[in-house]
Write a protein that holds these residues in place. Structure first.
Motif, short mmCIF file in Angstrom:
data_model
loop_
_atom_site.label_atom_id
_atom_site.label_comp_id
_atom_site.label_asym_id
_atom_site.label_seq_id
_atom_site.Cartn_x
_atom_site.Cartn_y
_atom_site.Cartn_z
N ASN A 288 0.84 -1.19 0.00
CA ASN A 288 0.00 0.00 0.00
C ASN A 288 0.88 1.24 0.00
O ASN A 288 2.08 1.18 0.29
CB ASN A 288 -1.00 0.00 1.17
N TYR A 289 0.29 2.34 -0.33
CA TYR A 289 1.05 3.59 -0.50
C TYR A 289 1.70 4.03 0.81
O TYR A 289 2.79 4.58 0.82
CB TYR A 289 0.14 4.68 -1.04
N SER A 363 4.29 -4.47 -6.09
CA SER A 363 3.79 -3.26 -6.73
C SER A 363 2.70 -2.63 -5.88
O SER A 363 2.20 -3.23 -4.92
CB SER A 363 3.24 -3.60 -8.12
N CYS A 364 2.35 -1.41 -6.23
CA CYS A 364 1.27 -0.69 -5.55
C CYS A 364 0.42 0.00 -6.60
O CYS A 364 0.92 0.74 -7.44
CB CYS A 364 1.84 0.35 -4.58
N SER A 365 -0.88 -0.26 -6.57
CA SER A 365 -1.84 0.41 -7.45
C SER A 365 -2.97 0.92 -6.57
O SER A 365 -3.90 0.20 -6.25
CB SER A 365 -2.36 -0.56 -8.50
N GLU A 366 -2.85 2.15 -6.13
CA GLU A 366 -3.79 2.71 -5.18
C GLU A 366 -4.18 4.11 -5.62
O GLU A 366 -3.33 5.00 -5.69
CB GLU A 366 -3.16 2.74 -3.79
N ARG A 370 1.01 4.63 -8.85
CA ARG A 370 1.52 3.42 -9.49
C ARG A 370 3.00 3.29 -9.14
O ARG A 370 3.83 4.09 -9.60
CB ARG A 370 1.35 3.48 -11.02
N LEU A 371 3.33 2.32 -8.31
CA LEU A 371 4.71 2.17 -7.85
C LEU A 371 5.17 0.72 -8.00
O LEU A 371 4.37 -0.21 -7.84
CB LEU A 371 4.86 2.59 -6.38
N LEU A 372 6.44 0.56 -8.30
CA LEU A 372 7.06 -0.77 -8.41
C LEU A 372 8.18 -0.85 -7.37
O LEU A 372 8.94 0.10 -7.19
CB LEU A 372 7.62 -0.99 -9.81
N VAL A 373 8.28 -2.00 -6.73
CA VAL A 373 9.27 -2.20 -5.68
C VAL A 373 10.27 -3.26 -6.16
O VAL A 373 9.89 -4.41 -6.40
CB VAL A 373 8.62 -2.65 -4.36
#
Length: 583
Positions: A288-289, A363-366, A370-373
């Motif tokens: 999560n963000y 990943s995060c899609s909230e 849009r973020l990739l780890v």
């Protein structure tokens, strides 16, 4: 020296004539007095001489003589003698340590650790690496400012400080699932092949938008703290964005793995900084963000790593798996194309497990986030090490260039064997560890399960795009091979794809006549031309290999399997490669 005395080390970039005068001016502000010890560490950059490449096979006596002369000259500098006099007047034990190498910050960090100093002082040149020193050292750190005053960056770190650091982050358990992006793969497809000595791994994803890092405005990448409704969606409702609806998952977002012994890549721990690669059995997570916001200290500028075509990358630390360092890419483009590129990277990396391919951890899609780890790779991207900037402290030796090329070739060969075309192969997207193991990163343009197809629009970076792709939109694995040939040429020459000396030509156009005339001494990077580790036969093979990758006719180019085989030959290692290795 009395008990409790201070040990201070002044770290000076000895390749420059300035710096020490500022230390002398600010001497009274330094935490050192009678009975204490002050060490002046002068770090001399790797030397270059006027020897020509065809005559370096003999003794390296001149090389060592140049080093000795430079060290003697440093001891005789007026500022060094002044500092010695000041220390004598104040009854401070003074000593000079002059060391030589291609990475001043690495040399300085090791010297400070071995001397167990209480404080280090970074001169005005070395202070640009203050983040590195603050990570690697536990002593107090001071830096010289432009006005010749001393600024305290941090005091010595105690055991209590370390405990507080490790417990300061508490990630939230609520997050939005993005699992629908990841294609269903069998365990057999996802299981990594058994690693061998021929498959050595090992950053910080992507470097910049071009072969030279462009300027950027960091203000765009320092978001305000997330609001409550952004980061804490109700578990009973769905979170809706402009891209559709994602189901909210109530699964605890802690790091999980199969109930089996952890599988690791060979050489999975950096011998210099001890950064450890994650286990290959770790499952990709939906973050999560909130977690990622806190992991990067609010995406602070201090944690900023790089800026690429699709977003900015930050260093972070997750309070999972014993405290895991990660690189988090924050996609800046929330358009349809940006979402497509984001999904592409998730899809591609969900399939890839190889020592020379960066691992996607989740990943995060909230909302619109849009973020990739990714796993954190500790020593930057190849373009940073190839930089011709005068202040570049990480000039690559010849043997390190070959090692990086081999690792990148293995990674690209693996992608081709599982039908993935990278489409953006360049130094910015080749990441390295301190041990010079290389990993491929940035898969926003990658394609899966296709070859020899036509596209209406050409993507990639100018200077690396194959002729048939630029002219007709024909994409295949051989377009990656061409791009890799340009990277080989850059490793040989140390040049960017565009430079003034090319007179308007590209690097490939400039190099072709030199290759055809076998004028190899004019091709090699002049900064390493007289280095003892440059072998003429290796150079010959490297140039021939690049030439074979850069054939205008894609059917005549090498395969990546063949490239791997030849680089192993150049390295003097095993000639292991795929059975289908061919020209």
């Amino acid at each position: 020296m009395s008990t409790g005395a201070q040990k201070l080390m002044v770290i000076h970039d000895a390749s420059r004539t300035d710096g020490l005068s500022a230390i002398i001016s600010a001497f009274e502000s330094l935490p050192v007095g009678s009975g204490d010890e002050l060490t002046l560490l002068g770090v001399i950059h790797q030397l270059s001489s006027t020897l020509k490449i065809m005559s370096i096979s003999g003794s390296n006596t001149k090389y060592k003589d140049d080093e000795r002369i430079k060290k003697e000259e440093y001891h005789k500098r007026e500022e060094v003698m002044q500092l010695s006099t000041i220390c004598a007047r104040n009854k401070i034990m003074f000593q000079i340590d002059v060391q030589y190498g291609s990475s001043p910050k690495m040399i300085a960090a090791m010297a400070a650790k071995s001397s167990r100093v209480t404080w280090v002082v970074l001169d005005r040149q070395m202070k640009k690496d203050r983040k590195f020193f603050m990570e690697k050292l536990t002593c107090g750190i001071l830096r010289m400012k432009r006005d010749n005053t001393v600024e305290k960056l941090r005091g010595p770190i105690t055991m209590e400080d370390k405990k507080l650091r490790s417990s300061k982050r508490t990630p939230s358990n609520e997050h939005v699932s993005y699992g629908e992006m990841i294609p269903v793969m069998s365990k057999r497809e996802l299981s990594p092949k058994k690693t061998t000595n021929a498959q050595k791994p090992a950053f910080k994803p992507e470097g910049g938008g071009s072969s030279g890092a462009p300027p950027w405005d960091k203000s765009h990448f320092s978001p305000s703290p997330p609001s409550t409704n952004q980061i804490s969606p109700s578990p009973s409702k769905a979170s809706t964005s402009s891209f559709g609806t994602s189901e909210v998952s109530t699964m605890n977002s802690s790091w999980t793995n199969d109930d089996h012994e952890e599988e690791e890549f060979e050489y999975s721990v950096c011998s210099v900084c001890q950064n450890k690669r994650p286990s290959t059995r770790l499952k990709q997570l939906d973050f999560n963000y909130t977690e990622l916001y806190h992991a990067t200290d609010g995406f602070s500028s201090d944690n900023f790593l790089s800026e690429g075509g699709f977003g900015s990358v930050y260093e972070g630390e997750l309070n999972i798996h014993g405290g895991l360092k990660v690189a988090i890419k924050q996609h800046k483009d929330v358009s349809f194309q940006g979402e497509k590129e984001f999904k592409s990277e998730v899809n591609v990396l969900s399939m890839a497990r190889h020592p020379n391919v960066v691992m996607l951890l989740g990943s995060c899609s909230e909302g619109t986030h849009r973020l990739l780890v990714y796993e954190f790779v500790c020593f930057g991207s190849l373009d940073q090490h190839l930089s011709t900037a005068a202040e570049n402290p990480n000039l690559l030796t010849w043997d390190k260039r070959i090692k990086i090329a081999l690792g990148a070739a293995r990674g690209l060969d693996y992608l081709h064997r599982i039908n993935i075309i990278h489409r953006d192969m360049r130094p910015n997207n080749i990441l390295v560890t301190h041990d010079y193991e290389s990993l491929l990163g940035d898969f926003g343009l990658a394609r899966t399960g296709c070859d020899d197809t036509d596209e209406t629009s050409v993507v990639g970076t100018l200077g690396y795009v194959a002729p048939e792709y630029a002219e007709c939109g024909k994409v295949s694995k051989k377009t990656d091979v061409y791009s890799f040939g340009v990277v080989l040429l850059q490793l040989i020459t140390g040049c960017k794809t565009k430079e003034k000396k090319f007179d308007g030509k590209t690097l490939v156009e400039w190099a072709r006549p030199l290759v055809e005339d076998q004028n190899y001494p004019d091709l090699i990077d002049e900064r390493i031309v007289d280095s003892p580790d440059v072998q003429v036969f290796q150079l010959y093979l490297m140039v021939r290999l690049a030439e074979g990758c850069l054939k205008k006719d894609p059917t005549k180019r090498h395969t990546m399997a063949y490239v791997v085989k030849q680089l192993e030959r150049i390295m003097g290692g095993n000639n292991t490669s795929s059975r289908d290795a061919r020209k």
